[in-house]
Design a protein around this motif. Structure first.
Motif, PDB file in Angstrom:
ATOM      1  N   PHE A  13     -14.689   8.884  21.409  1.00 17.05           N
ATOM      2  CA  PHE A  13     -15.796   8.622  20.490  1.00 17.05           C
ATOM      3  C   PHE A  13     -17.109   8.879  21.210  1.00 17.05           C
ATOM      4  CE2 PHE A  13     -14.975   4.588  22.587  1.00 17.05           C
ATOM      5  CZ  PHE A  13     -16.238   4.116  22.905  1.00 17.05           C
ATOM      6  N   LEU A  14     -18.139   9.160  20.416  1.00 17.62           N
ATOM      7  CA  LEU A  14     -19.470   9.494  20.926  1.00 17.62           C
ATOM      8  C   LEU A  14     -20.496   8.562  20.318  1.00 17.62           C
ATOM      9  CD1 LEU A  14     -21.628  11.494  22.191  1.00 17.62           C
ATOM     10  CD2 LEU A  14     -21.463  12.752  20.033  1.00 17.62           C
ATOM     11  N   THR A  15     -21.435   8.083  21.146  1.00 18.64           N
ATOM     12  CA  THR A  15     -22.526   7.253  20.651  1.00 18.64           C
ATOM     13  C   THR A  15     -23.829   7.668  21.317  1.00 18.64           C
ATOM     14  OG1 THR A  15     -23.369   4.985  20.432  1.00 18.64           O
ATOM     15  CG2 THR A  15     -22.076   5.467  22.393  1.00 18.64           C
ATOM     16  N   ILE A  16     -24.957   7.425  20.624  1.00 15.55           N
ATOM     17  CA  ILE A  16     -26.255   7.707  21.237  1.00 15.55           C
ATOM     18  C   ILE A  16     -26.844   6.456  21.878  1.00 15.55           C
ATOM     19  CG2 ILE A  16     -26.736   9.542  19.592  1.00 15.55           C
ATOM     20  CD1 ILE A  16     -28.824   7.664  18.314  1.00 15.55           C
ATOM     21  N   GLY A  17     -26.241   5.284  21.634  1.00 14.60           N
ATOM     22  CA  GLY A  17     -26.714   4.061  22.278  1.00 14.60           C
ATOM     23  C   GLY A  17     -28.115   3.660  21.868  1.00 14.60           C
ATOM     24  N   SER A  18     -28.343   3.421  20.591  1.00 11.20           N
ATOM     25  CA  SER A  18     -29.674   3.044  20.103  1.00 11.20           C
ATOM     26  C   SER A  18     -30.111   1.691  20.657  1.00 11.20           C
ATOM     27  CB  SER A  18     -29.666   2.985  18.576  1.00 11.20           C
ATOM     28  OG  SER A  18     -29.343   4.235  18.027  1.00 11.20           O
ATOM     29  N   PHE A  19     -31.428   1.514  20.769  1.00 14.48           N
ATOM     30  CA  PHE A  19     -31.955   0.234  21.235  1.00 14.48           C
ATOM     31  C   PHE A  19     -33.339  -0.013  20.645  1.00 14.48           C
ATOM     32  CE2 PHE A  19     -33.128   3.408  24.445  1.00 14.48           C
ATOM     33  CZ  PHE A  19     -34.498   3.217  24.552  1.00 14.48           C
ATOM     34  N   ASP A  20     -33.752  -1.278  20.687  1.00 17.50           N
ATOM     35  CA  ASP A  20     -35.080  -1.689  20.241  1.00 17.50           C
ATOM     36  C   ASP A  20     -36.059  -1.463  21.398  1.00 17.50           C
ATOM     37  OD1 ASP A  20     -37.408  -3.090  19.567  1.00 17.50           O
ATOM     38  OD2 ASP A  20     -36.311  -4.685  18.546  1.00 17.50           O
ATOM     39  N   ALA A  21     -37.156  -0.785  21.121  1.00 22.35           N
ATOM     40  CA  ALA A  21     -38.130  -0.493  22.179  1.00 22.35           C
ATOM     41  C   ALA A  21     -38.667  -1.759  22.832  1.00 22.35           C
ATOM     42  CB  ALA A  21     -39.284   0.333  21.615  1.00 22.35           C
ATOM     43  N   VAL A 243     -18.216  13.560  12.419  1.00 19.20           N
ATOM     44  CA  VAL A 243     -18.545  12.161  12.136  1.00 19.20           C
ATOM     45  C   VAL A 243     -17.510  11.626  11.155  1.00 19.20           C
ATOM     46  CG1 VAL A 243     -20.241  10.543  11.185  1.00 19.20           C
ATOM     47  CG2 VAL A 243     -21.010  12.542  12.502  1.00 19.20           C
ATOM     48  N   VAL A 244     -16.776  10.599  11.553  1.00 20.12           N
ATOM     49  CA  VAL A 244     -15.791   9.977  10.661  1.00 20.12           C
ATOM     50  C   VAL A 244     -16.074   8.482  10.563  1.00 20.12           C
ATOM     51  CG1 VAL A 244     -14.056  11.709  11.253  1.00 20.12           C
ATOM     52  CG2 VAL A 244     -14.064   9.523  12.439  1.00 20.12           C
ATOM     53  N   ILE A 245     -15.943   7.945   9.348  1.00 26.35           N
ATOM     54  CA  ILE A 245     -16.210   6.525   9.109  1.00 26.35           C
ATOM     55  C   ILE A 245     -15.070   5.946   8.276  1.00 26.35           C
ATOM     56  CG2 ILE A 245     -17.913   4.828   8.328  1.00 26.35           C
ATOM     57  CD1 ILE A 245     -20.014   7.029   8.302  1.00 26.35           C
ATOM     58  N   PRO A 246     -14.005   5.481   8.922  1.00 24.92           N
ATOM     59  CA  PRO A 246     -12.910   4.876   8.160  1.00 24.92           C
ATOM     60  C   PRO A 246     -13.312   3.507   7.610  1.00 24.92           C
ATOM     61  CG  PRO A 246     -12.481   4.712  10.509  1.00 24.92           C
ATOM     62  CD  PRO A 246     -13.723   5.539  10.367  1.00 24.92           C
ATOM     63  N   LEU A 311     -19.954   8.484  16.328  1.00 26.97           N
ATOM     64  CA  LEU A 311     -20.322   7.290  15.570  1.00 26.97           C
ATOM     65  C   LEU A 311     -21.653   7.519  14.859  1.00 26.97           C
ATOM     66  CD1 LEU A 311     -19.467   4.497  18.182  1.00 26.97           C
ATOM     67  CD2 LEU A 311     -18.134   5.157  16.163  1.00 26.97           C
ATOM     68  N   PRO A 312     -21.828   6.953  13.670  1.00 26.34           N
ATOM     69  CA  PRO A 312     -23.125   7.049  12.988  1.00 26.34           C
ATOM     70  C   PRO A 312     -24.230   6.451  13.849  1.00 26.34           C
ATOM     71  CG  PRO A 312     -21.434   6.170  11.529  1.00 26.34           C
ATOM     72  CD  PRO A 312     -20.851   6.177  12.902  1.00 26.34           C
ATOM     73  N   PHE A 313     -25.459   6.853  13.574  1.00 23.21           N
ATOM     74  CA  PHE A 313     -26.560   6.481  14.449  1.00 23.21           C
ATOM     75  C   PHE A 313     -26.920   5.006  14.411  1.00 23.21           C
ATOM     76  CE2 PHE A 313     -28.550  10.968  14.865  1.00 23.21           C
ATOM     77  CZ  PHE A 313     -27.459  11.345  15.602  1.00 23.21           C
ATOM     78  N   SER A 314     -27.508   4.455  13.538  1.00 24.09           N
ATOM     79  CA  SER A 314     -28.167   3.146  13.657  1.00 24.09           C
ATOM     80  C   SER A 314     -27.437   2.026  12.928  1.00 24.09           C
ATOM     81  CB  SER A 314     -29.601   3.247  13.139  1.00 24.09           C
ATOM     82  OG  SER A 314     -29.592   3.893  11.876  1.00 24.09           O
ATOM     83  N   TYR A 320     -19.748  -0.970  14.323  1.00 27.97           N
ATOM     84  CA  TYR A 320     -19.075  -0.128  15.312  1.00 27.97           C
ATOM     85  C   TYR A 320     -17.710  -0.710  15.686  1.00 27.97           C
ATOM     86  CZ  TYR A 320     -23.508   2.349  15.842  1.00 27.97           C
ATOM     87  OH  TYR A 320     -24.640   3.090  15.609  1.00 27.97           O
ATOM     88  N   GLU A 321     -17.634  -2.011  15.783  1.00 27.92           N
ATOM     89  CA  GLU A 321     -16.347  -2.641  16.110  1.00 27.92           C
ATOM     90  C   GLU A 321     -15.323  -2.345  15.022  1.00 27.92           C
ATOM     91  OE1 GLU A 321     -14.417  -7.005  17.215  1.00 27.92           O
ATOM     92  OE2 GLU A 321     -16.584  -6.803  16.942  1.00 27.92           O
ATOM     93  N   GLN A 322     -15.741  -2.462  13.768  1.00 28.29           N
ATOM     94  CA  GLN A 322     -14.829  -2.185  12.651  1.00 28.29           C
ATOM     95  C   GLN A 322     -14.415  -0.723  12.631  1.00 28.29           C
ATOM     96  OE1 GLN A 322     -16.221  -0.594   9.328  1.00 28.29           O
ATOM     97  NE2 GLN A 322     -14.041  -0.073   9.200  1.00 28.29           N
ATOM     98  N   ILE A 323     -15.376   0.175  12.811  1.00 30.41           N
ATOM     99  CA  ILE A 323     -15.085   1.611  12.753  1.00 30.41           C
ATOM    100  C   ILE A 323     -14.156   2.015  13.892  1.00 30.41           C
ATOM    101  CG2 ILE A 323     -16.108   3.914  13.002  1.00 30.41           C
ATOM    102  CD1 ILE A 323     -18.605   2.764  11.555  1.00 30.41           C
TER     103      ILE A 323
END
Length: 340
Positions: A13-21, A243-246, A311-314, A320-323
């Motif tokens: 799986f791939l993630t961009i690792g979003s975060f709050d500035a 991108v897959v979202i089960p 994985l979807p972005f935000s 993410y745990e469910q997906i």
């Protein structure tokens, strides 16, 4: 649902690792926790995407170094590192170090071309050398050679009490064989094959023209060109990254969110975008059986035995745990995969 003739061998799986500035540590910790979850679920690999000057992971190599000390088995990749931002020698040192620390689990994915928004960053990134920088395939060849052990310095030996090497240290045996090239065009895929690299395909391809809208056929052609040019032929490694979202275990609220996310992104898949004719794949949302059926109907998916689903972005951590749980326990097995 059709049965697989060849089981899926590797699932990542791939993630961009979003975060709050205003609180960047929390997002980075969430990314590390997602990687730990992936290992517990039996995923073969976790991949990070570079996000320079954005609110996503800007230094995947540093994050993967941390992840290497919190996991023991799962492999790590970058998908992709744009080499226009990097000094190939320094990147070779960093990746070799993380590969040694992880016990040989690193898979560098790279691409070439000028940095995104280069006109806006060139005076900061390359204030004295912007016009001289080489953003062509030669940058990849330099990087691969340095990882492989090519000469990096005309000096080696002892000076005072210090000993110097003429190649990148530490040397990570096998790392060069795990380098992937992220290709979006037919020519790039063919070139990657000629170099003996592995091929990363994603949810974006370069169409031949504004009326070329068959994403699966374009990607299938690129994979064929890559393997035709590769010394290993049909055995050359290719990984697909849709991108897959089960939704098997999703709540009603999550399903509504996921459907809205996909609906908002679907219009861009109708035709190639921009002067480069970039064509986006449709995101796949639904039950694992529904997604598996759509994948088996995808000409390029039928070419591969390895995937790195994006994985979807935000989304929230619970999403993410469910997906990831559904991918590992429902979708993966539906594709013939077994957790490690």
């Amino acid at each position: 649902m059709p049965s697989p003739s060849v089981p899926l061998a590797k699932l990542g799986f791939l993630t961009i690792g979003s975060f709050d500035a205003d609180d960047p540590r929390a997002g980075h910790e969430t990314t590390l926790e997602v990687i730990e979850l992936g290992e517990r679920l039996g995923f073969d690999s976790a991949w990070l995407r570079h996000r320079h000057l954005q609110y996503g992971i800007s230094s995947p190599v540093a994050v993967l170094a941390a992840a290497s000390q919190r996991t023991s088995r799962i492999e790590f990749g970058t998908a992709v590192t744009p080499l226009g931002w990097e000094n190939p020698l320094r990147l070779a040192e960093d990746l070799s170090t993380v590969d040694i620390l992880s016990g040989g689990r690193v898979h560098p994915g790279v691409s070439v071309g000028p940095p995104m928004h280069f006109a806006d960053v060139r005076e900061t990134l390359y204030p004295d050398t912007a016009d001289a920088e080489d953003f062509t395939y030669e940058r990849v060849k330099r990087f691969v050679g340095l990882v492989r052990g090519d000469t990096a310095s005309t000096f080696s030996g002892v000076e005072g009490i210090e000993q110097f090497s003429d190649r990148v240290q530490p040397h990570a045996p096998g790392l060069a064989d795990r380098i992937w090239y992220g290709a979006a065009s037919l020519n790039s895929a063919r070139w990657a094959g000629e170099q003996g690299l592995n091929l990363l395909t994603s949810s974006v391809v370069k169409a031949f023209g504004p009326d070329d809208t068959d994403f699966a056929a374009i990607q299938h052609g690129q994979i064929e060109a890559f393997r035709s040019a590769h010394p290993d032929g049909a055995a050359a490694r290719v990984s697909q990254g849709l991108v897959v979202i089960p939704t098997d275990s999703a709540t009603a609220e999550q399903r509504e969110k996921y459907t809205a996310y996909v609906d908002a992104r679907t219009p861009r898949t109708a035709k190639p975008q921009g002067p480069a004719n970039m064509l986006f794949a449709q995101d796949l949302v639904g039950t694992s059986d529904e997604i598996a059926e759509r994948l088996y109907a995808h000409a390029a998916f039928r070419d591969v035995t390895e995937v790195v689903f994006a994985l979807p972005f935000s989304f929230a951590a619970a999403d993410y745990e469910q997906i990831l749980t559904d991918i590992a326990t429902k979708l993966g097995p539906a594709l013939g995969w077994s957790p490690r």
